[in-house]
Design an enzyme around this catalytic site. Structure first.
Site, mmCIF file in Angstrom:
data_model
loop_
_atom_site.group_PDB
_atom_site.id
_atom_site.type_symbol
_atom_site.label_atom_id
_atom_site.label_comp_id
_atom_site.label_asym_id
_atom_site.label_seq_id
_atom_site.Cartn_x
_atom_site.Cartn_y
_atom_site.Cartn_z
ATOM 1 N N PRO A 263 4.194 -2.554 -3.752
ATOM 2 C CA PRO A 263 2.850 -2.005 -3.687
ATOM 3 C C PRO A 263 2.017 -2.496 -2.532
ATOM 4 O O PRO A 263 2.227 -3.583 -2.019
ATOM 5 C CB PRO A 263 2.240 -2.546 -4.960
ATOM 6 C CG PRO A 263 2.870 -3.885 -5.106
ATOM 7 C CD PRO A 263 4.183 -3.855 -4.404
ATOM 8 N N GLU A 264 1.056 -1.672 -2.160
ATOM 9 C CA GLU A 264 -0.101 -2.153 -1.421
ATOM 10 C C GLU A 264 -1.236 -2.190 -2.447
ATOM 11 O O GLU A 264 -1.024 -1.914 -3.626
ATOM 12 C CB GLU A 264 -0.392 -1.251 -0.223
ATOM 13 C CG GLU A 264 0.798 -1.260 0.735
ATOM 14 C CD GLU A 264 0.534 -0.661 2.104
ATOM 15 O OE1 GLU A 264 -0.622 -0.659 2.548
ATOM 16 O OE2 GLU A 264 1.495 -0.206 2.737
ATOM 17 N N LYS B 185 -3.756 -7.726 -3.253
ATOM 18 C CA LYS B 185 -2.460 -7.410 -3.858
ATOM 19 C C LYS B 185 -2.157 -8.341 -5.032
ATOM 20 O O LYS B 185 -1.015 -8.422 -5.485
ATOM 21 C CB LYS B 185 -1.361 -7.512 -2.795
ATOM 22 C CG LYS B 185 -1.576 -6.563 -1.615
ATOM 23 C CD LYS B 185 -0.627 -6.829 -0.484
ATOM 24 C CE LYS B 185 -0.983 -5.971 0.724
ATOM 25 N NZ LYS B 185 -0.230 -6.362 1.926
ATOM 26 N N ARG C 61 6.957 -7.801 10.831
ATOM 27 C CA ARG C 61 6.963 -6.513 10.135
ATOM 28 C C ARG C 61 7.121 -5.394 11.161
ATOM 29 O O ARG C 61 6.789 -5.570 12.335
ATOM 30 C CB ARG C 61 5.653 -6.322 9.349
ATOM 31 C CG ARG C 61 5.321 -7.469 8.412
ATOM 32 C CD ARG C 61 6.389 -7.692 7.360
ATOM 33 N NE ARG C 61 6.540 -6.533 6.521
ATOM 34 C CZ ARG C 61 5.720 -6.212 5.537
ATOM 35 N NH1 ARG C 61 4.700 -6.990 5.243
ATOM 36 N NH2 ARG C 61 5.926 -5.132 4.832
#
Length: 338
Positions: free
Chosen positions: A2-3, A52, A289
């Site tokens: 998830p974000e 988060k 990333r």
DNA sequence: GCCTTATGCTCAC
DNA sequence: TGAGCCTAAGGCT
């Protein structure tokens, strides 16, 4: 996986399903949730979500902290628990429930959790239990530790309680003081919480921003526009368990909802043509990333574009190639010959 | 079956 | 800055 949008959605659903009730809190069979007994049998007061992070407040200074990380996910169900599987980490279950079993893996939902929007397997009121798999963290915090975490996190575009986490000025100040590229700053949870790799790539495209622009070279007006854009984008984020960031008019199909492959402008579209200008989308590693961007619409320089990964080679090969020294290049060339 | 990738984060050096 | 951790799915052989 998830974000912030999905974390807030779980908080809303779990509040509806479990808040105000006593819960059985059980570890999975792999003994990796040693704190379960601390909250087992206690009444859940409320589920909090910031960025988060999820915090299940059980009172008595007990917060069950869950961070899903990249791989974490919930499965929800109704009635008797299914057979445990090896990877299971934790189960939250209404004490004394016993309806016929139904279960469903994390499903498409909108943040609003509408009961009858057609996207729900069943409304959260009917959820008896949830299973947790693959989280980065599932452990009990004291209130002090939970508060220290909140203090560390930057403002959250989805914060719904007035206070620090809904005030973006702190984020703007931090960005405007930094020499780091804006693409890196948007992912920094101490600056803004809840934005992840998809939203950072898509927000930068939607504002036609060069992702390598240093924070200090940004202007306040643009930062305010990104913040403002991020709120409805995150809220509406989930459609059929997909994050959708494209505007209808920009999609090749012009369809609503977005067809597969038209959810994102740049995220995971490397090598494919930009929907707006036709230029090939590029990607590279940035601070560990993968960053995606359109070299034309986002005005990157030839030198910046040169740092993009070579097409047709694996991420791993490209990462090796980016390492300094002959050894890295040798490893990379070995991988590329595969 | 193996390899790669993925919406994340922490810790050691 | 790099290694390590977490899980699942998809593409390939």
């Amino acid at each position: 996986m998830p974000e912030g949008n999905e974390v807030h959605r779980w908080a809303a659903r779990h509040n509806a399903a479990f808040a105000g009730r006593r819960l059985n809190v059980l570890p999975g069979p792999n003994h990796r949730f040693s704190d379960a007994h601390l909250v087992d049998g206690k009444k859940l007061r409320e589920v909090h979500a910031v960025g988060k992070h999820l915090g299940y407040e059980f009172g008595d200074d007990l917060y069950l902290h869950i961070h899903l990380g990249r791989f974490g996910d919930f499965t929800e169900g109704c009635g008797p628990l299914p057979e445990p599987k090896g990877a299971l980490r934790a189960i939250l279950q209404r004490a004394g429930s016993g309806k016929p079993a139904r279960s469903v893996k994390g499903q498409p939902h909108n943040l609003t959790c509408a009961k009858d929007d057609g996207t729900q397997p069943f409304p959260p009121e009917d959820v008896d239990w949830c299973e947790l798999r693959g989280p980065t963290d599932c452990s009990v915090y004291s209130k002090e530790k939970w508060q220290a975490l909140l203090d560390r996190l930057g403002p959250d575009p989805l914060a719904h309680e007035p206070g620090d986490h809904d005030n973006p000025q702190r984020a703007f100040d931090a960005i405007l003081k930094s020499k780091k590229p804006i693409a890196e700053l948007l992912m920094d949870q101490q600056i803004i919480s809840g934005i992840g790799n998809i939203y950072r790539a898509e927000l930068l495209f939607r504002h036609r921003l060069n992702p390598f622009t240093p924070g200090e070279a940004m202007d306040l007006k643009t930062l305010k526009a990104i913040w403002k854009d991020s709120i409805p984008l995150l809220k509406a984020g989930m459609v059929d368990r997909r994050i959708v960031c494209t505007k209808r008019a920009d999609r090749p199909s012009k369809q609503e909802p977005a067809p597969r492959g038209e959810e994102h402008y740049v995220y995971r579209r490397h090598g494919k043509p930009c929907f707006l200008c036709g230029e090939k989308i590029l990607r590279r590693d940035l601070a560990g990333r993968t960053l995606y961007w359109c070299p034309n619409d986002q005005h990157t320089t030839a030198a910046e574009n040169k740092t993009a990964y070579a097409h047709g080679t694996s991420l791993r090969a490209n990462r090796e190639a980016a390492k300094p020294g002959a050894a890295g290049r040798k490893r990379a060339s070995a991988l590329m010959e595969d």
